[in-house]
Design an enzyme around this catalytic site. Structure first.
Site, PDB file in Angstrom:
ATOM      1  N   ARG A  11       0.297  -8.618  13.566  1.00  0.00           N
ATOM      2  CA  ARG A  11      -0.320  -7.659  12.636  1.00  0.00           C
ATOM      3  C   ARG A  11      -1.139  -8.390  11.574  1.00  0.00           C
ATOM      4  O   ARG A  11      -2.207  -7.935  11.174  1.00  0.00           O
ATOM      5  CB  ARG A  11       0.776  -6.782  11.992  1.00  0.00           C
ATOM      6  CG  ARG A  11       1.374  -5.804  13.004  1.00  0.00           C
ATOM      7  CD  ARG A  11       2.708  -5.261  12.564  1.00  0.00           C
ATOM      8  NE  ARG A  11       2.633  -4.497  11.344  1.00  0.00           N
ATOM      9  CZ  ARG A  11       3.650  -4.344  10.506  1.00  0.00           C
ATOM     10  NH1 ARG A  11       4.822  -4.925  10.754  1.00  0.00           N
ATOM     11  NH2 ARG A  11       3.513  -3.621   9.436  1.00  0.00           N
ATOM     12  N   ARG A  37      11.661  -5.281   4.498  1.00  0.00           N
ATOM     13  CA  ARG A  37      11.366  -3.857   4.275  1.00  0.00           C
ATOM     14  C   ARG A  37      12.331  -2.951   5.041  1.00  0.00           C
ATOM     15  O   ARG A  37      12.622  -3.157   6.208  1.00  0.00           O
ATOM     16  CB  ARG A  37       9.939  -3.550   4.727  1.00  0.00           C
ATOM     17  CG  ARG A  37       9.625  -2.065   4.654  1.00  0.00           C
ATOM     18  CD  ARG A  37       8.165  -1.800   4.660  1.00  0.00           C
ATOM     19  NE  ARG A  37       7.500  -2.171   5.893  1.00  0.00           N
ATOM     20  CZ  ARG A  37       6.179  -2.102   6.061  1.00  0.00           C
ATOM     21  NH1 ARG A  37       5.417  -1.707   5.078  1.00  0.00           N
ATOM     22  NH2 ARG A  37       5.639  -2.444   7.205  1.00  0.00           N
ATOM     23  N   ARG A  82      11.598  -0.795  10.522  1.00  0.00           N
ATOM     24  CA  ARG A  82      10.568  -0.429  11.496  1.00  0.00           C
ATOM     25  C   ARG A  82      10.592  -1.431  12.643  1.00  0.00           C
ATOM     26  O   ARG A  82      10.696  -2.632  12.414  1.00  0.00           O
ATOM     27  CB  ARG A  82       9.193  -0.454  10.814  1.00  0.00           C
ATOM     28  CG  ARG A  82       8.897   0.811  10.073  1.00  0.00           C
ATOM     29  CD  ARG A  82       7.638   0.737   9.284  1.00  0.00           C
ATOM     30  NE  ARG A  82       6.522   0.086   9.970  1.00  0.00           N
ATOM     31  CZ  ARG A  82       5.303   0.006   9.460  1.00  0.00           C
ATOM     32  NH1 ARG A  82       5.044   0.535   8.273  1.00  0.00           N
ATOM     33  NH2 ARG A  82       4.335  -0.594  10.106  1.00  0.00           N
ATOM     34  N   ARG A 105      -9.291   0.660   9.081  1.00  0.00           N
ATOM     35  CA  ARG A 105      -8.755  -0.667   9.388  1.00  0.00           C
ATOM     36  C   ARG A 105      -9.762  -1.533  10.140  1.00  0.00           C
ATOM     37  O   ARG A 105      -9.439  -2.655  10.505  1.00  0.00           O
ATOM     38  CB  ARG A 105      -7.511  -0.504  10.237  1.00  0.00           C
ATOM     39  CG  ARG A 105      -6.251  -0.919   9.438  1.00  0.00           C
ATOM     40  CD  ARG A 105      -5.126  -0.656  10.214  1.00  0.00           C
ATOM     41  NE  ARG A 105      -3.886  -1.278  10.103  1.00  0.00           N
ATOM     42  CZ  ARG A 105      -2.814  -0.698   9.584  1.00  0.00           C
ATOM     43  NH1 ARG A 105      -2.905   0.442   8.969  1.00  0.00           N
ATOM     44  NH2 ARG A 105      -1.647  -1.294   9.666  1.00  0.00           N
ATOM     45  N   LYS A 149       0.835  -1.209   0.000  1.00  0.00           N
ATOM     46  CA  LYS A 149       0.000   0.000   0.000  1.00  0.00           C
ATOM     47  C   LYS A 149       0.873   1.264   0.000  1.00  0.00           C
ATOM     48  O   LYS A 149       0.619   2.194  -0.753  1.00  0.00           O
ATOM     49  CB  LYS A 149      -0.923   0.028   1.231  1.00  0.00           C
ATOM     50  CG  LYS A 149      -1.870  -1.157   1.335  1.00  0.00           C
ATOM     51  CD  LYS A 149      -2.827  -1.026   2.514  1.00  0.00           C
ATOM     52  CE  LYS A 149      -2.184  -0.995   3.882  1.00  0.00           C
ATOM     53  NZ  LYS A 149      -1.475  -2.219   4.267  1.00  0.00           N
TER      54      LYS A 149
HETATM   55  P1  AMP Z   1       1.147   0.701   9.154  1.00  0.00           P
HETATM   56  O1  AMP Z   1       2.276   1.639   8.943  1.00  0.00           O
HETATM   57  O2  AMP Z   1      -0.067   1.055   8.341  1.00  0.00           O
HETATM   58  O3  AMP Z   1       1.544  -0.752   9.010  1.00  0.00           O
HETATM   59  O4  AMP Z   1       0.692   0.884  10.679  1.00  0.00           O
HETATM   60  C1  AMP Z   1       1.597   0.638  11.755  1.00  0.00           C
HETATM   61  C2  AMP Z   1       0.815   0.526  13.056  1.00  0.00           C
HETATM   62  O5  AMP Z   1       0.133   1.765  13.314  1.00  0.00           O
HETATM   63  C3  AMP Z   1      -0.285  -0.526  13.051  1.00  0.00           C
HETATM   64  O6  AMP Z   1       0.211  -1.819  13.356  1.00  0.00           O
HETATM   65  C4  AMP Z   1      -1.210   0.017  14.137  1.00  0.00           C
HETATM   66  O7  AMP Z   1      -0.675  -0.227  15.434  1.00  0.00           O
HETATM   67  C5  AMP Z   1      -1.142   1.523  13.885  1.00  0.00           C
HETATM   68  N1  AMP Z   1      -2.172   1.950  12.912  1.00  0.00           N
HETATM   69  C6  AMP Z   1      -1.978   2.412  11.641  1.00  0.00           C
HETATM   70  N2  AMP Z   1      -3.129   2.719  11.051  1.00  0.00           N
HETATM   71  C7  AMP Z   1      -4.104   2.432  11.958  1.00  0.00           C
HETATM   72  C8  AMP Z   1      -5.509   2.505  11.939  1.00  0.00           C
HETATM   73  N3  AMP Z   1      -6.182   2.947  10.866  1.00  0.00           N
HETATM   74  N4  AMP Z   1      -6.173   2.134  13.061  1.00  0.00           N
HETATM   75  C9  AMP Z   1      -5.527   1.708  14.161  1.00  0.00           C
HETATM   76  N5  AMP Z   1      -4.194   1.585  14.236  1.00  0.00           N
HETATM   77  C10 AMP Z   1      -3.481   1.950  13.142  1.00  0.00           C
END
Ligand code: AMP
Length: 224
Positions: free
Chosen positions: A173, A127, A162, A88, A13
């Site tokens: 996740r 990554r 990360r 999400r 994404k």
């Molecule tokens: P990402 O970078 O999208 O993989 O997000 C990293 C982390 O941020 C996720 O594992 C969640 O802990 C938090 N996070 C990101 N987007 C959301 C969302 N829309 N709702 C809740 N937690 C989020």
């Protein structure tokens, strides 16, 4: 153009959003990036989200919605945006629908990025992100040197992994995705917004598929 990119962690994404930003000049809104920024700045919302993020769980809806509401109010979203990692879960999707209705900016399409779970795992463990410019690399499939010149890091990316891209957190996740985010597939299918794409292959191959889907969506919208 107002888009949602939907897919498991590692489905590409963020990478495809970066390409869409270049092509369509609309901002990428990644709740993960916004939460990481808030956390790094030490803001109260960021610090509250930290525990959930470190464990690979979702941050509270109230935190994410506050962040999104503020971001969507910025003037650069007037011509559209790409939502990456939001919504999400079903509550977030409902809240987003209400927010966009209020500002008269409905979503044009939700692109579901479909990737085999084994490929996801390899993408996430490989990554790396450049600390300077935010570009995403993968030590297996798109190592530094394979992406074009960048003024900010002068082609010397400072690569970081990360903290939530370690194997235990990745597993969590992916479970959270299945339990909480996957129901959005049916949700957006019912709204006739869902477009599925095969998100395996090179970044450019996947982008070509994204563009084909978008062209069809925009052509259809122009007719109706
Ligand atoms: P990402 O970078 O999208 O993989 O997000 C990293 C982390 O941020 C996720 O594992 C969640 O802990 C938090 N996070 C990101 N987007 C959301 C969302 N829309 N709702 C809740 N937690 C989020």
């Amino acid at each position: 153009m107002r888009l949602i990119l939907l897919g498991a962690p590692g489905s590409g994404k963020g990478t495809q959003s970066q390409k869409l930003v270049e092509r369509y000049a609309v901002p990428q809104i990644s709740t993960g990036d916004l939460l990481r920024e808030a956390r790094e700045k030490g803001s109260p919302l960021g610090l509250q989200a930290k525990v959930a993020m470190d464990a690979g769980k979702l941050a509270d809806d109230s935190i994410v919605l506050a962040i999104i509401r503020e971001r969507l109010a910025q003037p650069d979203t007037a011509n559209g945006f790409i939502l990456d990692g939001f919504p999400r879960n079903l509550a977030q999707a409902d809240a987003l629908g209400a927010m966009l209705k209020e500002i008269g900016q409905p979503i044009d399409a939700v692109i579901l990025m479909q990737v085999d779970p084994d490929v996801l795992f390899r993408r996430l463990t490989g990554r790396r992100t450049c600390k300077e410019c935010g570009r995403i690399f993968n030590i297996y499939t798109s190592p530094p040197g394979t992406l074009p010149h960048c003024d900010r890091c002068r082609d010397r990316p400072v690569l970081v992994q990360r903290p939530d891209d370690n194997e235990d957190v990745i597993e969590n996740r992916l479970k959270v995705y299945t339990a909480q985010t996957k129901p959005l597939i049916e949700y957006y299918e019912k709204l006739k917004l869902l477009r599925r794409i095969d998100a395996e292959g090179s970044v450019d191959e996947v982008f070509a598929r994204v563009e084909r889907v978008l062209a069809a969506t925009l052509a259809h919208a122009a007719k109706t």
